[in-house]
Write an enzyme that holds these catalytic residues in place. Structure first.
Site, PDB file in Angstrom:
ATOM      1  CB  ALA A 285      38.366  30.997  28.019  1.00  0.00           C
ATOM      2  CE1 TYR A 286      32.338  36.156  25.320  1.00  0.00           C
ATOM      3  CE2 TYR A 286      33.372  36.759  23.249  1.00  0.00           C
ATOM      4  CZ  TYR A 286      32.285  36.800  24.107  1.00  0.00           C
ATOM      5  OH  TYR A 286      31.149  37.476  23.731  1.00  0.00           O
ATOM      6  CB  SER A 287      37.922  32.727  20.809  1.00  0.00           C
ATOM      7  OG  SER A 287      38.280  34.082  20.927  1.00  0.00           O
TER       8      SER A 287
END
Ligand SMILES: NC(=O)c1ccc[n+]([C@@H]2O[C@H](COP(=O)([O-])OP(=O)(O)OC[C@H]3O[C@@H](n4cnc5c(N)ncnc54)[C@H](O)[C@@H]3O)[C@@H](O)[C@H]2O)c1
Length: 251
Positions: free
Chosen positions: A157-159
């Site tokens: 999700a972060y990437s």
């Protein structure tokens, strides 16, 4: 055109300013004479920072990136109460749940990371661009991450959202290049902040091991590059993701 790093009296909105990178950037820009608006969800921490900085050119505002209206109100309040925004540095970001394989991703949490890291950044930029465009000058900097360039395992999700931010500045940079507005991203590797402290130990070790300088970056290193990018001197670079990775990314 003035090719200067002087930002005295420039009205600069710094979001995510209650902690880590945003906090250092807000304090440094105020020390350089900018009129800083430090915004964050954590009002208590902002109040503590205001007392620490103790300068008339340091203002604080509460904002919730999980609420479009709160972001829209922040920009209009700054414009109406303080003055025309010359620079925006968006440092709000959350890691979300991490450490699992993609098949186990919690989609509700994915949506939250998307909302905070990417959608809110777009909403914020829309308001600020609307204000800056008729004035023919502006500087926008989004805090992306090396995760958005390379992808990090267990951090989907972060990437994904950080890659989205990099694409956002590339597209917006081209759109607003004719209007005197530069729009860039900064893509750091691991920086020593409260966010980094929340990593699982193995994950942190993995990320640290990928940095050729064999150390974490410091908030001061991020703030000095950010101060240049947000100044008039950064006049011929737009849509770019600046590197700050101790040699991990050489592009
Ligand atoms: N620390 C790192 O290693 C690192 C590396 C690359 C990129 N970044 C990026 O830099 C930025 C700052 O990171 P940091 O390490 O200083 O993080 P941090 O966790 O120390 O600070 C993030 C700030 O965002 C605020 N915030 C969270 N949710 C919010 C919401 N809904 N509304 C308003 N504010 C909210 C928090 O209150 C906090 O003050 C983030 O975008 C992060 O993804 C950090």
């Amino acid at each position: 055109m003035t090719n200067t790093t002087d930002i005295t009296n420039h009205i600069i909105l710094v979001t995510g300013a209650a902690s880590g990178i945003g906090k250092q950037i807000a304090a440094q820009l105020a020390a350089q004479g900018a009129e800083v608006i430090a915004a964050d969800l954590n009002l208590e921490a902002l109040e503590a920072l205001k007392s620490e900085v103790n300068k008339a050119n340091f203002h604080i505002k509460k904002v919730d990136f999980n609420n479009d209206q709160s972001i829209i109100s922040l920009v209009s309040e700054v414009e109406n109460q303080i003055g025309p925004i010359k620079g925006l540095i968006n440092c709000v970001g959350i890691l979300g749940k991490s450490g699992m394989l993609s098949e186990d991703i919690d989609l509700v949490n994915f949506d939250l990371v998307y909302q905070i890291n990417l959608r809110a950044a777009l909403v914020l930029s829309m308001q600020v661009l609307k204000a800056m465009k008729p004035r023919g000058y502006g500087r926008i900097l989004q805090l992306a991450s090396i995760s958005g360039k390379e992808g990090n395992p267990g951090l989907v999700a972060y990437s994904v959202t950080k890659a989205g931010l990099i694409a956002l500045v590339k597209a917006q940079g081209k759109e607003y290049a004719p209007f005197g507005i530069t729009i860039n991203a900064l893509a750091p590797a691991l920086i020593d902040t409260p966010m980094t402290a929340s990593f699982e130990p193995e994950q942190r070790q993995y990320l640290e091991s990928k940095i050729p300088m064999n150390r974490l970056g410091t908030v001061e290193e991020v703030a000095s590059l950010a101060a240049w990018i947000i100044s008039p001197a950064c006049s011929f670079t737009t849509g770019f993701a600046f590197d700050l990775t101790g040699g991990r990314a050489t592009y």
